[in-house]
Each structure stands twice: as structure tokens, then as C-alpha cells.
Design a protein around this motif. Structure first.
Motif, PDB file in Angstrom:
ATOM      1  N   GLY A  42       0.810  -1.513  -0.006  1.00 55.50           N
ATOM      2  CA  GLY A  42      -0.111   0.192  -0.013  1.00 55.50           C
ATOM      3  C   GLY A  42       0.629   1.482  -0.056  1.00 55.50           C
ATOM      4  O   GLY A  42       1.868   1.416   0.500  1.00 55.50           O
ATOM      5  N   ALA A  43       0.278   2.196  -0.525  1.00 58.25           N
ATOM      6  CA  ALA A  43       0.772   3.586  -0.411  1.00 58.25           C
ATOM      7  C   ALA A  43      -0.675   4.767  -0.299  1.00 58.25           C
ATOM      8  O   ALA A  43      -1.741   4.238  -0.853  1.00 58.25           O
ATOM      9  N   ILE A  44      -0.397   5.891  -0.068  1.00 60.75           N
ATOM     10  CA  ILE A  44      -1.404   6.695   0.302  1.00 60.75           C
ATOM     11  C   ILE A  44      -1.948   6.966  -1.415  1.00 60.75           C
ATOM     12  O   ILE A  44      -0.942   7.540  -2.346  1.00 60.75           O
ATOM     13  N   ALA A  45      -3.044   6.905  -1.519  1.00 58.34           N
ATOM     14  CA  ALA A  45      -3.551   7.120  -2.811  1.00 58.34           C
ATOM     15  C   ALA A  45      -3.458   8.421  -3.482  1.00 58.34           C
ATOM     16  O   ALA A  45      -3.735   8.721  -4.852  1.00 58.34           O
ATOM     17  N   THR A  46      -3.302   9.435  -2.641  1.00 57.36           N
ATOM     18  CA  THR A  46      -3.490  10.772  -3.318  1.00 57.36           C
ATOM     19  C   THR A  46      -1.943  11.400  -3.510  1.00 57.36           C
ATOM     20  O   THR A  46      -1.836  12.439  -3.911  1.00 57.36           O
ATOM     21  N   SER A  47      -0.925  10.461  -3.206  1.00 60.17           N
ATOM     22  CA  SER A  47       0.556  10.893  -3.265  1.00 60.17           C
ATOM     23  C   SER A  47       0.973  10.392  -4.422  1.00 60.17           C
ATOM     24  O   SER A  47       1.418   9.046  -4.533  1.00 60.17           O
ATOM     25  N   GLU A  48       1.386  10.997  -5.713  1.00 64.38           N
ATOM     26  CA  GLU A  48       1.899  10.328  -6.707  1.00 64.38           C
ATOM     27  C   GLU A  48       3.287   9.767  -6.407  1.00 64.38           C
ATOM     28  O   GLU A  48       3.714   8.554  -7.062  1.00 64.38           O
ATOM     29  N   PRO A  65      -3.367  -0.165 -13.886  1.00 63.71           N
ATOM     30  CA  PRO A  65      -3.862   0.533 -12.785  1.00 63.71           C
ATOM     31  C   PRO A  65      -4.098  -0.299 -11.400  1.00 63.71           C
ATOM     32  O   PRO A  65      -3.916  -1.533 -11.222  1.00 63.71           O
ATOM     33  N   LEU A  66      -4.126   0.532 -10.240  1.00 63.50           N
ATOM     34  CA  LEU A  66      -4.235  -0.145  -8.952  1.00 63.50           C
ATOM     35  C   LEU A  66      -5.449  -0.010  -8.142  1.00 63.50           C
ATOM     36  O   LEU A  66      -6.512   0.765  -8.566  1.00 63.50           O
ATOM     37  N   ILE A  67      -5.539  -0.842  -7.412  1.00 62.53           N
ATOM     38  CA  ILE A  67      -6.998  -1.172  -6.596  1.00 62.53           C
ATOM     39  C   ILE A  67      -7.124  -0.223  -5.585  1.00 62.53           C
ATOM     40  O   ILE A  67      -5.961  -0.125  -4.651  1.00 62.53           O
ATOM     41  N   VAL A  68      -8.010   0.800  -5.059  1.00 63.18           N
ATOM     42  CA  VAL A  68      -7.790   1.595  -4.106  1.00 63.18           C
ATOM     43  C   VAL A  68      -8.570   1.064  -2.615  1.00 63.18           C
ATOM     44  O   VAL A  68      -9.879   0.563  -3.091  1.00 63.18           O
ATOM     45  N   PRO A 141      -7.614   6.749   1.776  1.00 59.02           N
ATOM     46  CA  PRO A 141      -7.548   5.569   0.859  1.00 59.02           C
ATOM     47  C   PRO A 141      -6.137   5.218   0.476  1.00 59.02           C
ATOM     48  O   PRO A 141      -5.349   5.944   0.437  1.00 59.02           O
ATOM     49  N   VAL A 142      -6.077   3.997   0.426  1.00 56.06           N
ATOM     50  CA  VAL A 142      -4.657   3.395   0.275  1.00 56.06           C
ATOM     51  C   VAL A 142      -4.741   2.526  -1.240  1.00 56.06           C
ATOM     52  O   VAL A 142      -5.516   1.763  -1.451  1.00 56.06           O
ATOM     53  N   ALA A 143      -3.843   3.090  -2.060  1.00 52.10           N
ATOM     54  CA  ALA A 143      -3.779   2.244  -3.318  1.00 52.10           C
ATOM     55  C   ALA A 143      -2.750   1.000  -2.864  1.00 52.10           C
ATOM     56  O   ALA A 143      -1.980   1.038  -2.325  1.00 52.10           O
ATOM     57  N   ALA A 144      -3.279  -0.207  -3.300  1.00 54.27           N
ATOM     58  CA  ALA A 144      -2.455  -1.457  -3.102  1.00 54.27           C
ATOM     59  C   ALA A 144      -2.925  -2.571  -4.067  1.00 54.27           C
ATOM     60  O   ALA A 144      -3.472  -3.048  -4.135  1.00 54.27           O
TER      61      ALA A 144
END
Ligand code: TXA
Ligand code: MG
Length: 342
Positions: A42-48, A65-68, A141-144
């Protein structure tokens, strides 16, 4: 970079591990964590910049693309729009759980590399207590994606994540072996009718019971623009080639003899009913009538092959009923659609 594995007991939540994970994520780092399907990175979904670290650690193609992941349903309002009624019904029925919904993405909300430039985004609320606790503490939200090296089977244990990503990520939350063992079902709510892009633990039958007719995307051929971009890449593949074979003990025995005549080592990944075949390595998928067990054991078995000197891997096909459809979908990718011919 040193990779720390932090054991998190589901019941007596380890406060320090969560604090450490939340701090790392908030500071734009990546963290691996267990979900009920497979481990995610995971990483914070708002930070490129943070999301870029996921692609780098995994060696993942940028156009996939990643799942949030969210800790509550209301979080998705901030970055999606025009959510169809049937999607709402699915969220209310199956969340938290192994169902990813593709929804319209609000522009300029999430980091661009999360959705690979698509006007849509995949979202899910995981059911695993560690994932949920982490998301609830983080409140973002976390993109992972799955926490494996790109192209390898998804991790069902912290040790798999460590094997693939050690030295590349700072922290793995170890919540033991994951439950389902295959990635979430992905269902698209942007097209004409809801369409399954990737089969998983939530089956077509389960979905149709609550929302009526559901379509299924064809396995992507390379000419067509893929609807789930991840479907076009080689996936879940051990180092040695995987071949599908008819589920007949006699056929499998003959294939093994033929491979042995060529002085090659062979492994079988199959239900216990095949363990009478004389073979170099046998990796069990459990009782042939328990497809849930096969789902649970499949990725470990594919990874186990890489720890041997096996040269050819045979997998007798399984039933496509229920979760069997998801299992066979992954095996078709692991084998690149190749069948063993005597
Ligand atoms: O169970 C799971 O879904 C796990 C855990 C960690 O939650 N995650 C996972 O992520 O399997 P990943 O990145 O390995 O697979 C995501 C799949 C890919 O096939 C990707 O192409 C598709 O979902 N996907 C993501 N966003 C999409 C979108 N906007 N439109 C179509 N497909 C999308
Ligand atoms: Mg994956």
C-alpha cells in the motif's frame, strides 16, 4: 533498505506496529499488509510520489492501474461520482469483502498513477482485521496491488512478500496466511451491464442473486484493448513452464513417463487424488471436492516449484464451478494457455 516484518496478532492488536505503519504511509512510504485475499503493498492514494514507489518496488508496468482500499464506504464519495444503484447494492452486500468495483473517477482527486490515466477507479473495502484496522487508523484511501514481484504469484504469506520485496520496502505487517488465497473479484460498473473483469471468491452466481444479470469479460487477447489492463500481462508464473492437462490419472501418468524419458524433472500441482502418480515433486491442492482449499493452496504450490529443480509443471484442470472459475483463470495465465500434449 532494511525490511522489517512486524507480527500483528488479530485479536490483541499490536499498537506499535499500526502506529509505525500509519507513520510510514503518512510520510509517503509503502507498507505491505495482509488482506482476506492476498497481501497488498500500500501507499497513500493521493500521493503520486508514494504510489510511484509501489510500481518501482514491484517492477510493475505503469499502464496497469491499482485498486484503492478504503476503511469505510463513505470515503469513496471523495474520489468517485455517479455511483450506480446496483453498485451501491453490491457494496452493502459484499463489503467489507473480496469485491472490487470499477467506478467513475472524479478528476483531480487521486494521484494520476493510481488509475493509469483511466477515467475509472477500482475500489474495495477489505475484510481482514489487520487491513481494516490500518485503514481505519489512517483515515485515507490506500492504493494497493498484490505485494509480489510483478509477474509472480500473489503472496499469501508475509514470507512470500519478504522473498519478493526484501530490501525494497520498509515494513511488512504479518497477519499470518491469508484466507481466500486468490485476489478479489473485479466487477465493472461503468459499462452497459455490470461485467466481471476478474473472477474471484465472490462468484457470478453470488452477484446475480443480488443484482441480476452480470456479464463476464472474455479472457483478453493481445489485439483487443484490455478492460482490466492487468489481464494482458503474464501472471502468477513460476520459473519453469506450467502445462494444463486433462484431469485423468492415466493421462498424467503417461505425461510424466514421457517427460522422464527426456531426462527432465516434473512436478504435479493437483488434488490429493493424484498423489499416486510417480513424480519428482507433488504439491497438493487438497481434497478434490474442496475448491476453497485449492484456492487457498494454489499460490503457495506455484511458489514451491521455484524452490526445486523442476523443469516442467503439470496441472490437471479443476472444475470451473464456483471459485473453480477463479482458480482456472489464474492457472490459464500461469500456463499461458498451454496444454501438455502426449
Ligand atoms: O484481492 C485483491 O484485489 C488484491 C488485494 C491486495 O486487495 N489486490 C490486487 O491488486 O489483486 P492487483 O493490482 O494485483 O490487481 C488489480 C486488478 C488488475 O487486473 C487491474 O488491471 C485491475 O484490477 N484494475 C484496477 N483498476 C482498474 C480500472 N480502473 N479499470 C479496470 N481494471 C482495473
Ligand atoms: Mg497482482
Amino acid at each position: 533498505m532494511k525490511t522489517i516484518i512486524s507480527i500483528v496478532d488479530n485479536l490483541s492488536a499490536d499498537k506499535l506496529s499500526y502506529t509505525q505503519a500509519v507513520d510510514l504511509l503518512t510520510n509517503g512510504e509503502v507498507v505491505a499488509f495482509p488482506t482476506e485475499t492476498v497481501y497488498g503493498l500500500g501507499a497513500i492514494a493521493t500521493s503520486e510520489a508514494a504510489v510511484a514507489k509501489i510500481f518501482e518496488a514491484k517492477g510493475r508496468p505503469q499502464d496497469n492501474p491499482l485498486i484503492v482500499h478504503v476503511g469505510s464506504k463513505k470515503e469513496i464519495k471523495a474520489f468517485t461520482h455517479d455511483i450506480p444503484n446496483l453498485a451501491e447494492v453490491c457494496m452493502n452486500t459484499f463489503w467489507p469483502g473480496p469485491l472490487t468495483l470499477i467506478l467513475p473517477l472524479k478528476t483531480d482527486t487521486l494521484a494520476k498513477n493510481v488509475s493509469a490515466g483511466l477515467p475509472t477507479v477500482g475500489v474495495r473495502m477489505p475484510e481482514h482485521p489487520v487491513a481494516l484496522e490500518l485503514l481505519k487508523q489512517l483515515k485515507q484511501p490506500v492504493a494497493a496491488p498484490s505485494a509480489n514481484k510483478s509477474g509472480k504469484p500473489s503472496p499469501t504469506k508475509a514470507a512470500h512478500v519478504y522473498h519478493d520485496l526484501k530490501g525494497k520496502i520498509p515494513l511488512i505487517l504479518d497477519g499470518g496466511t491469508t484466507g481466500i488465497g486468490l485476489e478479489s473479484t473485479v466487477i465493472d460498473f461503468v459499462g452497459e451491464i455490470p461485467t466481471i473483469l476478474r473472477p474471484g471468491g465472490i462468484t457470478k452466481e453470488m452477484l446475480e442473486k443480488v443484482i441480476g444479470p452480470v456479464g463476464e469479460a472474455k479472457p483478453t487477447d493481445h489485439e483487443e484493448a484490455p478492460r482490466a489492463p492487468g489481464m494482458k500481462y503474464a501472471h502468477y508464473a513460476p520459473d519453469s513452464p506450467v502445462f494444463l492437462i486433462e484431469a485423468s490419472i492415466q493421462k498424467v501418468q503417461e505425461a510424466v513417463e514421457k517427460i522422464h524419458n527426456e531426462q527432465k524433472k516434473v512436478a504435479i500441482i493437483a488434488s490429493d487424488s493424484f498423489n499416486q502418480v510417480q513424480v519428482d515433486y507433488f504439491f497438493s491442492l487438497g481434497d478434490e471436492n474442496q475448491l476453497d482449499d485449492a484456492a487457498h493452496l494454489l499460490y503457495q504450490a506455484l511458489r514451491d516449484c521455484d524452490e526445486t529443480d523442476v523443469e516442467i509443471i503439470l496441472v490437471p484442470v479443476l472444475s470451473k464451478k464456483g471459485v473453480g472459475k477463479a482458480i482456472m483463470n489464474r492457472l490459464e495465465k500461469a500456463s499461458n494457455g498451454n496444454w501438455f500434449h502426449n
